[in-house]
Design an enzyme around this catalytic site. Structure first.
Site, PDB file in Angstrom:
ATOM      1  N   GLY A  47     -12.234  20.805 -26.078  1.00 23.44           N
ATOM      2  CA  GLY A  47     -12.288  19.613 -26.040  1.00 23.44           C
ATOM      3  C   GLY A  47     -11.887  18.942 -24.874  1.00 23.44           C
ATOM      4  O   GLY A  47     -10.701  19.425 -24.265  1.00 23.44           O
ATOM      5  N   GLN A  52      -7.819  11.921 -20.383  1.00 18.73           N
ATOM      6  CA  GLN A  52      -7.329  13.099 -19.755  1.00 18.73           C
ATOM      7  C   GLN A  52      -7.616  13.382 -18.222  1.00 18.73           C
ATOM      8  O   GLN A  52      -6.910  13.986 -17.704  1.00 18.73           O
ATOM      9  CB  GLN A  52      -7.374  14.426 -20.726  1.00 18.73           C
ATOM     10  CG  GLN A  52      -6.936  14.496 -22.309  1.00 18.73           C
ATOM     11  CD  GLN A  52      -7.248  15.604 -22.743  1.00 18.73           C
ATOM     12  OE1 GLN A  52      -8.245  15.806 -23.439  1.00 18.73           O
ATOM     13  NE2 GLN A  52      -6.466  16.687 -22.676  1.00 18.73           N
ATOM     14  N   CYS A  89      -3.298  21.950 -25.906  1.00 21.03           N
ATOM     15  CA  CYS A  89      -3.952  20.514 -25.218  1.00 21.03           C
ATOM     16  C   CYS A  89      -3.806  20.687 -23.901  1.00 21.03           C
ATOM     17  O   CYS A  89      -2.612  21.151 -23.216  1.00 21.03           O
ATOM     18  CB  CYS A  89      -2.981  19.190 -25.659  1.00 21.03           C
ATOM     19  SG  CYS A  89      -3.657  17.863 -24.930  1.00 21.03           S
ATOM     20  N   LEU A  90      -4.838  20.544 -22.899  1.00 24.96           N
ATOM     21  CA  LEU A  90      -4.942  20.860 -21.704  1.00 24.96           C
ATOM     22  C   LEU A  90      -3.738  19.859 -20.859  1.00 24.96           C
ATOM     23  O   LEU A  90      -3.492  20.038 -19.716  1.00 24.96           O
ATOM     24  CB  LEU A  90      -6.491  20.465 -21.052  1.00 24.96           C
ATOM     25  CG  LEU A  90      -7.578  21.416 -21.426  1.00 24.96           C
ATOM     26  CD1 LEU A  90      -8.577  21.122 -20.795  1.00 24.96           C
ATOM     27  CD2 LEU A  90      -6.973  23.065 -21.084  1.00 24.96           C
ATOM     28  N   HIS A 131      -8.621  15.884 -32.428  1.00 20.03           N
ATOM     29  CA  HIS A 131      -7.584  15.883 -31.718  1.00 20.03           C
ATOM     30  C   HIS A 131      -8.240  15.151 -30.388  1.00 20.03           C
ATOM     31  O   HIS A 131      -7.366  14.160 -29.816  1.00 20.03           O
ATOM     32  CB  HIS A 131      -7.692  17.708 -31.097  1.00 20.03           C
ATOM     33  CG  HIS A 131      -7.026  17.624 -29.955  1.00 20.03           C
ATOM     34  ND1 HIS A 131      -5.672  18.560 -30.105  1.00 20.03           N
ATOM     35  CD2 HIS A 131      -6.854  17.213 -28.767  1.00 20.03           C
ATOM     36  CE1 HIS A 131      -5.205  18.762 -28.874  1.00 20.03           C
ATOM     37  NE2 HIS A 131      -5.828  17.757 -28.110  1.00 20.03           N
ATOM     38  N   GLU A 132      -9.565  15.082 -30.082  1.00 20.45           N
ATOM     39  CA  GLU A 132      -9.975  14.306 -29.041  1.00 20.45           C
ATOM     40  C   GLU A 132      -9.853  12.743 -29.531  1.00 20.45           C
ATOM     41  O   GLU A 132      -9.752  11.762 -28.532  1.00 20.45           O
ATOM     42  CB  GLU A 132     -11.225  14.784 -28.518  1.00 20.45           C
ATOM     43  CG  GLU A 132     -11.681  16.006 -28.086  1.00 20.45           C
ATOM     44  CD  GLU A 132     -10.565  16.344 -27.314  1.00 20.45           C
ATOM     45  OE1 GLU A 132      -9.918  15.697 -26.298  1.00 20.45           O
ATOM     46  OE2 GLU A 132      -9.904  17.810 -27.284  1.00 20.45           O
ATOM     47  N   HIS A 135      -6.688  11.223 -28.608  1.00 20.44           N
ATOM     48  CA  HIS A 135      -6.570  11.120 -27.440  1.00 20.44           C
ATOM     49  C   HIS A 135      -7.036   9.672 -27.112  1.00 20.44           C
ATOM     50  O   HIS A 135      -6.334   8.794 -26.097  1.00 20.44           O
ATOM     51  CB  HIS A 135      -7.233  12.005 -26.580  1.00 20.44           C
ATOM     52  CG  HIS A 135      -6.300  13.254 -26.185  1.00 20.44           C
ATOM     53  ND1 HIS A 135      -5.367  13.171 -25.586  1.00 20.44           N
ATOM     54  CD2 HIS A 135      -6.713  14.421 -26.398  1.00 20.44           C
ATOM     55  CE1 HIS A 135      -4.803  14.422 -25.351  1.00 20.44           C
ATOM     56  NE2 HIS A 135      -5.651  15.206 -25.652  1.00 20.44           N
TER      57      HIS A 135
HETATM   58 ZN    ZN Z   1      -5.608  17.238 -25.949  1.00 18.88          ZN
END
Ligand code: ZN
Length: 148
Positions: A47, A52, A89-90, A131-132, A135
């Site tokens: 995701g 991000q 998480c990236l 999760h997204e 963000h």
């Molecule tokens: Zn994330």
């Protein structure tokens, strides 16, 4: 052409902003969706949210192995259940946090044709969507760890 975007890492302040709503999906947003997907796959993520990659707009992409989901302005309509699962998480490389999330969700959003849709999701897809969506509200997995 495939463009891999630059991922913003914590504590970059763009990750803490409340992202702006998207009015409609134009060529620009479609291109961004594609580039976000390329970037997500290149980084082996499931995701990615626009903040991000430094763009404070309510756009997310998710692919848990059943195909790409591209959503604008996603919001949770209902949810139920709840369980802990370890998430990464990236934007927080190396960080793993056990996060409590609902098991099932219904999300309303705008699709890439600017149409309002509802998605019922459970398991990993529900978790990835939540999760997204976090963000887009400036929330990160480390906040769950602190019980925020
Ligand atoms: Zn994330």
């Amino acid at each position: 052409m495939k463009t891999i975007l630059e991922i913003k890492f914590y504590p970059d302040e763009v990750l803490r902003l409340e992202a702006s709503n998207v009015e409609k999906i134009t060529q620009k947003e479609k291109k961004l969706f594609e580039n976000m997907l390329h970037t997500m796959y290149a980084n082996k993520g499931i995701g990615l949210a626009a903040p991000q990659v430094g763009i404070s707009l309510k756009l997310i992409v998710v692919d848990v192995g059943n195909g790409a989901v591209k959503l604008a302005n996603p919001k949770v309509i209902s949810c139920n259940g709840g369980s802990f699962f370890e998430e990464g998480c990236l934007s927080l490389p190396g960080e793993q946090v056990k996060v409590m999330r609902p098991d099932k969700v219904v999300v309303e959003a705008m699709d890439e044709h600017s149409k309002t849709i509802r998605i019922s999701a459970e398991g990993l897809l529900a978790r990835a969507l939540l999760h997204e969506i976090d963000h887009l509200n400036g929330k990160l997995i480390i906040d769950h760890e602190k019980g925020l």
